[in-house]
Design a protein around this motif. Structure first.
Motif, PDB file in Angstrom:
ATOM      1  N   ASP A 146      22.923  10.183   6.430  1.00 45.00           N
ATOM      2  CA  ASP A 146      23.361   8.813   6.671  1.00 45.00           C
ATOM      3  C   ASP A 146      22.720   8.369   7.977  1.00 45.00           C
ATOM      4  O   ASP A 146      23.073   8.859   9.048  1.00 45.00           O
ATOM      5  N   ASP A 148      22.291   6.099  10.873  1.00 46.84           N
ATOM      6  CA  ASP A 148      23.071   5.085  11.577  1.00 46.84           C
ATOM      7  C   ASP A 148      22.337   4.638  12.831  1.00 46.84           C
ATOM      8  O   ASP A 148      22.334   5.349  13.834  1.00 46.84           O
ATOM      9  N   ASP A 236      23.355  11.233  10.616  1.00 49.43           N
ATOM     10  CA  ASP A 236      24.708  11.727  10.343  1.00 49.43           C
ATOM     11  C   ASP A 236      24.671  12.688   9.157  1.00 49.43           C
ATOM     12  O   ASP A 236      24.612  12.277   8.001  1.00 49.43           O
ATOM     13  N   ARG A 239      28.333  14.058   6.529  1.00 47.43           N
ATOM     14  CA  ARG A 239      28.815  13.648   5.196  1.00 47.43           C
ATOM     15  C   ARG A 239      28.800  14.830   4.235  1.00 47.43           C
ATOM     16  O   ARG A 239      29.364  14.737   3.144  1.00 47.43           O
TER      17      ARG A 239
END
Ligand SMILES: [Mn+2]
Ligand SMILES: [Mn+2]
Length: 314
Positions: A146, A148, A236, A239
């Motif tokens: 992810d 970000d 990230d 997750r």
DNA sequence: GGCTAAC
DNA sequence: GTTAGCCAACGCGGA
DNA sequence: TCCGCG
């Protein structure tokens, strides 16, 4: 998207006494504006899930979900729900899952469009899914990074990060697809054969994220803490943990404009200028084409791939 | 949005 | 009869 | 060990 009654370019909406009916589910307060300003109503959301429900089922399968519910609209009180609880519609299937603390929680998953629509009647806007399917909860079926971006960065930098990550993955033998999340970020997702444990998945994703960050510390960070993220993109990897969730493909977001998390081809991504490029009005057309998420076949997180990653870490 | 417990 | 509360939670990593 | 974070 404005909802002129009866002009939703979405799934069919019938009428009965209580309200409008989508996929056999009665939607109460169909004209309630859930997105003040953009005029998106509850029936727009329910119809969207009626329209994309089959595609969601194809792409995500029967996967435990957390719901973000905003019964009074996105400016009202919103809350996450992951346990079934009383009064939740039977169109969502329940499954007992042992949580880390040893307790059993009753979780939810959809088996088809009715599940998503029934949740929409309950005020659900967003669906967040596990990285594993209900029939084999201890064997994750995808790895997700992810991306970000810090708020000082633009979408161009986020895209470049996605392409760089894609290359690194290819270099170690893994193919990924991209999804723009409807916010500011991009998910880079590797579909997996269900052969490894959560532990193996997590440690692989963590190692890879840190490799990216170590190679280009000015662009990337693999740690979550806010002040280490200034001007950088946070990769990230968290997750990829049992019980963690990520926004599901074709979920609407509870943000102004009702953007939609949308899988894209790498070619499409080149020309996009926002992670919130897609909305309710784009879906009918996208459903006519093959899904970018389904174009990538499940791959094995096996010795070969793990060794190649270890070699690059040194 | 819907259920439950408390006034 | 009306209303207020509830509705995720766990591991990371910095301090 | 506590806290902020997603
Ligand atoms: Mn994100
Ligand atoms: Mn994130």
């Amino acid at each position: 998207m404005k909802s002129e009654k009866g002009t939703h370019q979405t799934s069919s909406v019938a009428k009965n006494d209580g309200g409008d009916v989508v996929e056999g589910i009665t939607i109460t307060h169909p004209d309630r504006e859930l997105y003040p300003g953009s005029g998106v109503t509850k029936i727009d959301i329910a119809s969207h899930y009626g329209l994309v429900g089959d595609r969601m089922t194809e792409v995500s399968g029967e996967r435990p979900v957390s719901l973000l519910r905003c019964p009074a609209g996105i400016e009202g009180e919103c809350f996450f729900q992951k346990h079934a609880g009383k009064g939740f519609p039977g169109e969502l299937t329940r499954i007992d899952i042992e949580e880390k603390n040893g307790e059993i929680g009753e979780y939810l998953y959809a088996t088809g469009p009715e599940g998503y629509v029934a949740a929409a009647q309950m005020g659900t806007i967003e669906f967040h899914g596990w990285a594993a399917r209900a029939d084999r909860l201890e064997r994750p079926d995808r790895m997700v990074f992810d991306l970000d971006p810090d708020e000082t960065l633009g979408f161009a930098e986020t895209k470049q990060a996605a392409f760089d990550l894609k290359s690194l993955l290819l270099d170690i033998g893994l193919e990924a697809y991209a999804m723009v999340t409807g916010g500011k970020g991009i998910h880079v997702v590797v579909p997996l054969r269900r052969t490894v444990s959560w532990e193996t998945l997590k440690s692989f994703a963590k190692t890879l994220a840190h490799l990216m960050a170590d190679r280009e510390p000015d662009r990337f960070t693999a740690t979550m803490s806010k002040d280490k993220r200034k001007g950088k993109i946070f990769i990230d990897w968290l997750r990829n943990e049992r019980g963690a969730t990520a926004i599901l493909p074709y979920s609407v977001r509870a943000r102004p404009g009702a953007p939609i998390a949308t899988p894209v081809t790498w070619d499409e991504l080149k020309n996009l200028n926002s992670a919130a490029a897609f909305g309710l009005g784009h879906m009918a057309d996208r459903l006519k084409h093959d899904d970018p998420a389904l174009a990538v076949k499940p791959q094995t997180l096996g010795r070969t791939v793990i060794d190649r990653l270890e070699k690059r870490v040194g």
